[in-house]
Design a protein around this motif. Structure first.
Motif, PDB file in Angstrom:
ATOM      1  N   GLY A  53       2.810   7.967  12.015  1.00  0.00           N
ATOM      2  CA  GLY A  53       1.407   8.188  12.358  1.00  0.00           C
ATOM      3  C   GLY A  53       1.179   9.530  13.010  1.00  0.00           C
ATOM      4  O   GLY A  53       0.214  10.228  12.705  1.00  0.00           O
ATOM      5  N   GLU A  54       2.090   9.893  13.921  1.00  0.00           N
ATOM      6  CA  GLU A  54       1.977  11.204  14.561  1.00  0.00           C
ATOM      7  C   GLU A  54       2.142  12.323  13.537  1.00  0.00           C
ATOM      8  O   GLU A  54       1.455  13.342  13.602  1.00  0.00           O
ATOM      9  N   LEU A  55       3.052  12.140  12.582  1.00  0.00           N
ATOM     10  CA  LEU A  55       3.227  13.146  11.538  1.00  0.00           C
ATOM     11  C   LEU A  55       1.980  13.258  10.670  1.00  0.00           C
ATOM     12  O   LEU A  55       1.584  14.365  10.281  1.00  0.00           O
ATOM     13  N   ALA A  56       1.342  12.146  10.378  1.00  0.00           N
ATOM     14  CA  ALA A  56       0.098  12.184   9.592  1.00  0.00           C
ATOM     15  C   ALA A  56      -0.988  12.933  10.359  1.00  0.00           C
ATOM     16  O   ALA A  56      -1.741  13.718   9.781  1.00  0.00           O
ATOM     17  N   ALA A  57      -1.061  12.714  11.673  1.00  0.00           N
ATOM     18  CA  ALA A  57      -2.055  13.426  12.494  1.00  0.00           C
ATOM     19  C   ALA A  57      -1.770  14.919  12.494  1.00  0.00           C
ATOM     20  O   ALA A  57      -2.688  15.739  12.364  1.00  0.00           O
ATOM     21  N   LEU A  58      -0.483  15.271  12.633  1.00  0.00           N
ATOM     22  CA  LEU A  58      -0.120  16.691  12.605  1.00  0.00           C
ATOM     23  C   LEU A  58      -0.453  17.320  11.256  1.00  0.00           C
ATOM     24  O   LEU A  58      -0.934  18.447  11.191  1.00  0.00           O
ATOM     25  N   ALA A  59      -0.177  16.581  10.189  1.00  0.00           N
ATOM     26  CA  ALA A  59      -0.440  17.110   8.851  1.00  0.00           C
ATOM     27  C   ALA A  59      -1.921  17.393   8.630  1.00  0.00           C
ATOM     28  O   ALA A  59      -2.281  18.279   7.852  1.00  0.00           O
ATOM     29  N   HIS A  60      -2.774  16.673   9.313  1.00  0.00           N
ATOM     30  CA  HIS A  60      -4.215  16.849   9.129  1.00  0.00           C
ATOM     31  C   HIS A  60      -4.879  17.535  10.313  1.00  0.00           C
ATOM     32  O   HIS A  60      -6.103  17.622  10.386  1.00  0.00           O
ATOM     33  N   GLY A  61      -4.071  18.004  11.258  1.00  0.00           N
ATOM     34  CA  GLY A  61      -4.615  18.750  12.385  1.00  0.00           C
ATOM     35  C   GLY A  61      -5.532  17.950  13.285  1.00  0.00           C
ATOM     36  O   GLY A  61      -6.492  18.476  13.831  1.00  0.00           O
ATOM     37  N   THR A  62      -5.245  16.652  13.416  1.00  0.00           N
ATOM     38  CA  THR A  62      -6.077  15.789  14.258  1.00  0.00           C
ATOM     39  C   THR A  62      -5.232  15.194  15.381  1.00  0.00           C
ATOM     40  O   THR A  62      -4.007  15.231  15.335  1.00  0.00           O
ATOM     41  N   GLU A  63      -5.909  14.657  16.361  1.00  0.00           N
ATOM     42  CA  GLU A  63      -5.225  13.944  17.438  1.00  0.00           C
ATOM     43  C   GLU A  63      -4.839  12.557  16.936  1.00  0.00           C
ATOM     44  O   GLU A  63      -5.532  11.978  16.107  1.00  0.00           O
ATOM     45  N   PHE A  64      -3.747  12.039  17.465  1.00  0.00           N
ATOM     46  CA  PHE A  64      -3.327  10.684  17.108  1.00  0.00           C
ATOM     47  C   PHE A  64      -4.271   9.693  17.775  1.00  0.00           C
ATOM     48  O   PHE A  64      -4.432   9.721  18.993  1.00  0.00           O
ATOM     49  N   PRO A  65      -4.939   8.824  16.997  1.00  0.00           N
ATOM     50  CA  PRO A  65      -5.921   7.889  17.563  1.00  0.00           C
ATOM     51  C   PRO A  65      -5.295   6.842  18.479  1.00  0.00           C
ATOM     52  O   PRO A  65      -4.169   6.408  18.269  1.00  0.00           O
ATOM     53  N   ASP A  66      -6.065   6.442  19.491  1.00  0.00           N
ATOM     54  CA  ASP A  66      -5.613   5.420  20.428  1.00  0.00           C
ATOM     55  C   ASP A  66      -5.864   4.009  19.927  1.00  0.00           C
ATOM     56  O   ASP A  66      -5.244   3.065  20.392  1.00  0.00           O
ATOM     57  N   ASP A  67      -6.792   3.856  18.977  1.00  0.00           N
ATOM     58  CA  ASP A  67      -7.177   2.520  18.543  1.00  0.00           C
ATOM     59  C   ASP A  67      -6.722   2.249  17.117  1.00  0.00           C
ATOM     60  O   ASP A  67      -6.454   3.166  16.342  1.00  0.00           O
ATOM     61  N   ALA A  68      -6.628   0.962  16.791  1.00  0.00           N
ATOM     62  CA  ALA A  68      -6.131   0.545  15.471  1.00  0.00           C
ATOM     63  C   ALA A  68      -7.037   1.023  14.345  1.00  0.00           C
ATOM     64  O   ALA A  68      -6.550   1.441  13.298  1.00  0.00           O
ATOM     65  N   ALA A  69      -8.348   0.972  14.550  1.00  0.00           N
ATOM     66  CA  ALA A  69      -9.278   1.418  13.501  1.00  0.00           C
ATOM     67  C   ALA A  69      -9.080   2.905  13.216  1.00  0.00           C
ATOM     68  O   ALA A  69      -9.089   3.336  12.056  1.00  0.00           O
ATOM     69  N   GLY A  70      -8.888   3.683  14.266  1.00  0.00           N
ATOM     70  CA  GLY A  70      -8.650   5.115  14.099  1.00  0.00           C
ATOM     71  C   GLY A  70      -7.351   5.397  13.373  1.00  0.00           C
ATOM     72  O   GLY A  70      -7.266   6.298  12.535  1.00  0.00           O
ATOM     73  N   ARG A  71      -6.316   4.617  13.691  1.00  0.00           N
ATOM     74  CA  ARG A  71      -5.030   4.798  13.012  1.00  0.00           C
ATOM     75  C   ARG A  71      -5.140   4.431  11.533  1.00  0.00           C
ATOM     76  O   ARG A  71      -4.576   5.111  10.674  1.00  0.00           O
ATOM     77  N   ARG A  72      -5.887   3.384  11.223  1.00  0.00           N
ATOM     78  CA  ARG A  72      -6.084   3.025   9.812  1.00  0.00           C
ATOM     79  C   ARG A  72      -6.839   4.132   9.075  1.00  0.00           C
ATOM     80  O   ARG A  72      -6.521   4.457   7.937  1.00  0.00           O
ATOM     81  N   ALA A  73      -7.848   4.694   9.729  1.00  0.00           N
ATOM     82  CA  ALA A  73      -8.604   5.796   9.117  1.00  0.00           C
ATOM     83  C   ALA A  73      -7.687   6.994   8.878  1.00  0.00           C
ATOM     84  O   ALA A  73      -7.779   7.672   7.845  1.00  0.00           O
TER      85      ALA A  73
END
Length: 156
Positions: A32-52
């Motif tokens: 998940g952290e790698l996906a956030a890095l790949a898209h230049g976003t912060e890693f979400p704190d909530d499950a809905a954000g992680r699914r998005a």
């Protein structure tokens, strides 16, 4: 693969390797952290954000493995899933609902005035079934997973 796609893939690989092998050496990192890095976003704190975030990374989370444990639900809808829940309630049997089930339920609302109880421990659901309780119950199984929150929104 087009040359543009190959270049993009190579750039993503270089970015990931830079993070993994760079001076900070924050390895290991989760997917998940790698996906956030790949898209230049912060890693979400909530499950809905992680699914998005996963969907943004072209990964579709499954909707069948996570379930909400229920007992005694009697939705007013007339679809086969609603009828199945009423049938299980008639026989004092618990039901595990997946996110797929929740998407396919046409009308999950209970009859007007119904009070739905919420518990944390699945043993409470077992006790309710054993006692042939007639009050509906939703179990969080320790924490309210996304499927449980989706269910509760559908019931309000």
């Amino acid at each position: 693969m087009t040359s543009e796609a190959a270049i993009w893939t190579l750039q993503q690989a270089v970015q990931v390797l830079t993070v993994l092998l760079g001076p900070e050496r924050n390895f290991p990192r989760g997917r998940g952290e790698l996906a956030a890095l790949a898209h230049g976003t912060e890693f979400p704190d909530d499950a809905a954000g992680r699914r998005a975030l996963w969907r943004l990374a072209s990964v579709t989370p499954d909707e069948a493995s996570s379930t909400a444990l229920t007992y005694g639900l009697r939705p007013v809808g007339e679809g086969w899933r609603e009828r199945a829940l009423r049938e299980r309630a008639d026989h004092h049997a618990e039901a595990h609902l997946t996110r797929r089930d929740l998407h396919d339920l046409r009308d999950l609302r209970p009859p007007a005035g119904t009070l739905i109880h919420i518990c944390e421990n699945p043993r409470v659901v077992e006790a309710a079934a054993d006692a042939t309780c007639v009050r509906p119950l939703v179990c969080t199984s320790g924490s309210a997973a996304m499927v449980v929150l989706t269910l509760l929104v559908g019931l309000r």
